[in-house]
Design an enzyme around this catalytic site. Structure first.
Site, PDB file in Angstrom:
ATOM      1  N   ASP A  34      54.891 -11.149  59.921  1.00 34.21           N
ATOM      2  CA  ASP A  34      53.881 -10.793  60.921  1.00 34.21           C
ATOM      3  C   ASP A  34      54.204  -9.505  61.664  1.00 34.21           C
ATOM      4  OD1 ASP A  34      51.430 -11.398  62.352  1.00 34.21           O
ATOM      5  OD2 ASP A  34      52.751 -11.457  64.085  1.00 34.21           O
ATOM      6  N   HIS A  80      53.927  -6.139  75.901  1.00 30.07           N
ATOM      7  CA  HIS A  80      54.450  -4.774  75.851  1.00 30.07           C
ATOM      8  C   HIS A  80      54.580  -4.288  77.278  1.00 30.07           C
ATOM      9  CE1 HIS A  80      54.062  -4.196  71.536  1.00 30.07           C
ATOM     10  NE2 HIS A  80      52.832  -4.677  71.578  1.00 30.07           N
ATOM     11  N   ARG A 115      59.946 -11.738  71.686  1.00 31.87           N
ATOM     12  CA  ARG A 115      60.655 -10.435  71.794  1.00 31.87           C
ATOM     13  C   ARG A 115      62.167 -10.537  71.883  1.00 31.87           C
ATOM     14  NH1 ARG A 115      56.423  -7.960  69.728  1.00 31.87           N
ATOM     15  NH2 ARG A 115      54.760  -7.422  71.181  1.00 31.87           N
ATOM     16  N   ASN A 143      59.401 -10.525  64.180  1.00 31.17           N
ATOM     17  CA  ASN A 143      59.556  -9.063  64.275  1.00 31.17           C
ATOM     18  C   ASN A 143      60.309  -8.649  65.539  1.00 31.17           C
ATOM     19  OD1 ASN A 143      57.390  -9.893  65.824  1.00 31.17           O
ATOM     20  ND2 ASN A 143      56.171  -8.062  65.473  1.00 31.17           N
ATOM     21  N   HIS A 150      51.626 -18.861  67.176  1.00 27.91           N
ATOM     22  CA  HIS A 150      51.762 -17.412  66.980  1.00 27.91           C
ATOM     23  C   HIS A 150      52.086 -16.717  68.301  1.00 27.91           C
ATOM     24  CE1 HIS A 150      50.334 -13.865  64.336  1.00 27.91           C
ATOM     25  NE2 HIS A 150      51.097 -13.400  65.303  1.00 27.91           N
ATOM     26  N   ASP A 186      48.657 -15.172  69.619  1.00 27.49           N
ATOM     27  CA  ASP A 186      49.239 -13.882  69.232  1.00 27.49           C
ATOM     28  C   ASP A 186      49.734 -13.143  70.486  1.00 27.49           C
ATOM     29  OD1 ASP A 186      50.201 -11.784  67.792  1.00 27.49           O
ATOM     30  OD2 ASP A 186      48.279 -11.094  67.035  1.00 27.49           O
ATOM     31  N   ASN A 236      46.013  -5.553  67.151  1.00 26.14           N
ATOM     32  CA  ASN A 236      45.891  -5.541  65.689  1.00 26.14           C
ATOM     33  C   ASN A 236      45.898  -6.966  65.137  1.00 26.14           C
ATOM     34  OD1 ASN A 236      45.736  -4.495  63.090  1.00 26.14           O
ATOM     35  ND2 ASN A 236      47.957  -4.511  62.844  1.00 26.14           N
ATOM     36  N   HIS A 280      45.586 -14.736  62.783  1.00 22.45           N
ATOM     37  CA  HIS A 280      44.615 -13.939  63.557  1.00 22.45           C
ATOM     38  C   HIS A 280      43.409 -13.405  62.778  1.00 22.45           C
ATOM     39  CE1 HIS A 280      47.195 -10.801  61.938  1.00 22.45           C
ATOM     40  NE2 HIS A 280      48.169 -11.069  62.779  1.00 22.45           N
TER      41      HIS A 280
HETATM   42 ZN   LIG Z   1      50.018 -10.299  62.872  1.00 21.33          ZN
END
Ligand SMILES: [Zn+2]
Length: 436
Positions: free
Chosen positions: A165, A322, A77, A107, A73, A318, A291, A245
């Site tokens: 996700d 950022h 980016r 994502n 996970h 995860d 999250n 997660h």
């Molecule tokens: Zn997630």
């Protein structure tokens, strides 16, 4: 990844890792010994291997040798958000953290919902080298939760799993369909388990901390309700679901009942959920905004218990980079997520030191189980296997600083913290990729 295997067979590096504590869950092995790498593969594994001429010897006494760590996970980016991370920086962080393979979440911009994006990621991964990359494709087109992405084409292009996700699949009918199609194409289904109606507008865990901060909370039930649905759908379709997660005691209880009923459900948690609690955001620290949110002490203890009992089979990071643009802003405006590739090993070692898990279980959680759940090679030190290896010095002390970290961004609440334990050698396909 056929081309990579060819390249590996041309690899002429030969080296012997000597005197390590060898931890291989696939053979139930926890003993001191030597391991010989030749032609990109594990050539031999024994208590003692004689040194032949021309073989480089790496002394590893006091270190632990594990099958290469697999992080199922990670947010790399790329494409589209390269100011946060790209494959170059993300894979450097991965191997520095001891990971030989990562599964990257879809994502991105555009999201990985087409074979073009999947192929782009794999082409970039081949250019960059270092670690193996396994793309996770979208469940729904554009992650919009309306219609399924083209699973067959995505599988053919190289995706190993599907997930929306970052967002949950709100429509239960669509999730059922996803499990049915995933079965046809042999794709792992990874659920971001969150009931969007319950979590909407939430910033932190719902409870005393959200009250004190005066922000909307995300109740534990937002996770529990969604995990319960996924378990029910896995039973209905008769196809496994993997829960990403896991952060709550309530979800752990549902996983327990699922296991008692023999249902095909696996789960992961991340180091921050067994290390930190919601108290980390009390000073509006956006670096701890994630999250699902950091939860209560009871939740943290339940996650540790679940790792100990095997109710949660995987530790994944995860890793969610950022930039200051998204993080150095007012708390409600800050993005969710923290990086994790380079702190996972020492934080997991804390569980070993505190007697929660054994070293062998650590290898299972970080390597053997994620490889099996994704259906990818790895997770073993059996002779003949590709030489993907992680050598850990469990006692190396270091401090998390911006300079130490290889990720493009440094958004971690562990900045300034002292860590104990570190990957000191990472080998992918018989090549030493860390240290550089
Ligand atoms: Zn997630």
């Amino acid at each position: 990844m056929g081309k990579t295997m060819e390249e590996e067979s041309l690899n002429t590096e030969r080296f012997l890792i000597r005197g390590a504590r060898i931890l291989d869950p696939s053979q139930g092995l926890d003993q001191e010994g030597d391991l010989l790498v030749e032609g990109g593969r594990i050539a031999a594994l024994d208590r003692e291997i004689p040194v032949e001429e021309g073989v480089q010897v790496i002394e590893a006494r006091g270190c632990w040798l594990l099958p290469g760590l697999v992080d199922m996970h990670v947010h790399l980016r790329e494409p589209g958000e390269e100011w946060k991370e790209d494959l170059e920086s993300g894979l450097r962080a991965a191997v520095a953290g001891g990971f030989t393979a990562v599964a990257c979440m879809p994502n991105t911009r555009p999201p990985n919902d087409s074979p073009e994006v999947t192929r782009y990621i794999l082409d970039r991964a081949r250019e960059v080298g270092r670690a193996r990359v396994y793309p996770v494709a979208c469940i729904s087109r554009g992650q919009e939760g309306r219609e399924l992405a083209p699973f067959g084409e995505l599988r053919e292009a190289g995706a190993v799993a599907v997930s929306d996700d970052g967002r949950p699949v709100a429509d239960s009918g669509l999730m059922r369909l996803a499990l049915e199609y995933a079965r046809s194409f042999d794709l792992t289904v990874i659920s971001h388990a969150e009931d969007p109606g319950l979590s909407a507008g939430g910033q932190v865990n719902e409870g005393p901390v959200s009250a004190r901060l005066g922000v909307k909370g995300i109740p534990a039930e937002a996770e529990a309700v969604a995990v319960f649905r996924e378990v029910a759908l896995a039973a209905l379709v008769g196809y496994p679901v993997h829960i990403a997660h896991v952060s709550t005691a309530a979800a752990v209880e549902i996983l327990r009942r699922a296991r008692e009923s023999g249902l095909p459900v696996t789960a992961e948690t991340a180091p921050h959920y067994f290390t930190l609690t919601e108290e980390a955001v009390l000073d509006y620290n956006t670096l701890a905004k994630v999250n699902p949110p950091l939860r209560s002490e009871d939740d943290r203890l339940a996650i540790r218990e679940a790792l100990s009992e095997g109710l949660i089979q995987v530790i994944a990071t995860d890793h969610a980079p950022h930039s200051p643009l998204e993080k150095e802003v007012e708390f409600p405006a800050a993005a969710f997520g923290m990086i994790g590739l380079e702190t996972a090993v020492p934080l997991t070692l804390n569980l070993v030191r505190e007697g929660v898990i054994t070293p062998l279980r650590m290898a299972e959680l970080l390597s053997t189980n994620p490889a099996r759940i994704l259906g990818v090679p790895g997770g073993t030190l059996k002779p003949g296997s590709p030489a993907d290896l992680t050598l850990i010095d469990p006692d190396r002390v270091w401090v998390v600083t911006e300079e130490e970290l290889h990720s493009k961004n440094k958004n971690t609440p562990f900045l300034g913290r002292e860590m104990r334990g570190r990957a000191v050698l990472t080998v992918v396909g018989g090549r030493i990729v860390w240290p550089e």
